[in-house]
Design an enzyme around this catalytic site. Sequence first.
Site, PDB file in Angstrom:
ATOM      1  N   GLU A  32      27.803   4.821  -8.510  1.00 14.17           N
ATOM      2  CA  GLU A  32      28.706   6.118  -8.319  1.00 14.17           C
ATOM      3  C   GLU A  32      30.184   5.906  -8.791  1.00 14.17           C
ATOM      4  OE1 GLU A  32      27.974   6.444  -3.858  1.00 14.17           O
ATOM      5  OE2 GLU A  32      26.113   7.334  -4.706  1.00 14.17           O
ATOM      6  N   TYR A  56      42.824   8.509  -5.456  1.00 13.65           N
ATOM      7  CA  TYR A  56      42.955   9.158  -4.161  1.00 13.65           C
ATOM      8  C   TYR A  56      44.217   9.075  -4.205  1.00 13.65           C
ATOM      9  CZ  TYR A  56      38.052   7.017  -3.536  1.00 13.65           C
ATOM     10  OH  TYR A  56      36.770   7.311  -3.808  1.00 13.65           O
ATOM     11  N   CYS A 109      61.071  10.341   5.648  1.00 14.26           N
ATOM     12  CA  CYS A 109      61.923   9.350   6.653  1.00 14.26           C
ATOM     13  C   CYS A 109      60.433   8.468   7.535  1.00 14.26           C
ATOM     14  CB  CYS A 109      61.997  10.459   7.696  1.00 14.26           C
ATOM     15  SG  CYS A 109      63.035  11.997   6.742  1.00 14.26           S
ATOM     16  N   GLY A 117      34.221   5.920  -9.287  1.00 11.63           N
ATOM     17  CA  GLY A 117      35.200   7.713  -9.542  1.00 11.63           C
ATOM     18  C   GLY A 117      36.212   6.583  -9.652  1.00 11.63           C
TER      19      GLY A 117
END
Length: 461
Positions: A318, A419, A389, A320
């Site tokens: 898998e 991500y 901030c 990614g």
Amino acid sequence: MRAHEAGAMHGDIGDRGPGWLRPPADVNALVPQLWPRQVERGTGGALTVAGLDVRELAAEYGTPAYVLDEDDLRSRARDFRAAFPDVDVYYAGKAFLCRAVVRMIAEEGLHLDVCSGGELATALSAGMPAERIGFHGNNKSVAELTRALDAGVGRIILDSFTEIDRLTALARERGVRPGVLIRVTVGVEAHTHEFIATAHEDQKFGFSLAGGAAAAAAFTVIDEGVLDLRGLHSHIGSQIFDTSGFEVSARRVLALQAQIRDARGVELPELDLGGGFGIAYTTQDDPATPDELAKRLRKIVDSECAAENLSVPHLSIEPGRAIVGPAVFTLYEVGTVKDVDGLRTYVSVDGGMSDNIRTALYDASYSATLAGRASTAEPLLARVVGKHCESGDIVVKDEFLPADVQPGDLVAVPGTGAYCRSMASNYNHVPRPPVVAVRDGQARLIVRRETEEDLLALDVG
């Protein structure tokens, strides 16, 4: 952290003694392993991607913007398919998912892993064949499981006894027999940040191997006879470079497979080794190629199957981050440059932790370079920060930029495909950036920039 030539290392400038960071010989040089394959410096020293000048991208789409080299992503997908020709390669959609990327992945022959109803909806709406979708998640709702069953999702990875009961009831009600895998927590301490290590015992994912829950889960599914138990699944973490963790994981999972065979007379036909393969964010990272990974993982599985007298199962992986991570960079505009009493120079850009939370969340290291021009100025050790901030709103902790960096300059940060957009937020009510795909000198918008109208549309008060 060194988007240019080697010299810098991970961490904060204050973590090491004098001489730790060395300025590059050429502050304009690019390290190929950090950038999409079609990024180079063009006329006037500006970066180009697939022949298109980033100044044109900034003028048309604004900044910040995620810029995707489409051929780079496709070629990395093909690299995994070529290295693992008889393995099901599932692109881990949690890294970054949109309909255009789903179509790219499907066209390159990969499967797709999703872990929420929203990701499943995106995959289905883009035309991904349901039988090539795997559904992950530690708390899949009845609605999500129902949709997966009705769509004909190829496999569902089971994560709890509650989920076994839930899916069994739904499958019996519909008269279907979905393919499932048991997610096994193998007790491996992966060499990565604690928040993205997923195979140690004390965490939320999967069934514990050491405590006997994984075996009990497999026996429950087999004895109930409603779900089609195809195999076991193990995912040890993310941004991993050392395959020793996969060796330990495979040994333990295959020992469980042998235990299931001996107890129930069933030899499970599949094994999913997960993903988590690392990429280069700085010059200190040295990721393995897909070919190297394939060679090591096959050797591990073959050896452990021989030791347990098991047939070699059909494998899945898998990746990614390893596919989309290096294919994207984020383009920013500098707003202010501030020298703080000679202690540090802060280069503030028009994005920050809302478009890349990883530095604040994981203490992740990134690189950066002046993108809109070349410079003959001396290197300046700077910290690239955002506009939010928070004092922790840091994009790149330490990087050498030209000393003449100034407001209005473009700065690019590589390795932001995984991500960053997926974990982006509207902190301080800042709209999320667009994703622009570039191919053969042409740009197209695949995720548009959010607007203030988008933010206000959700505010019904």
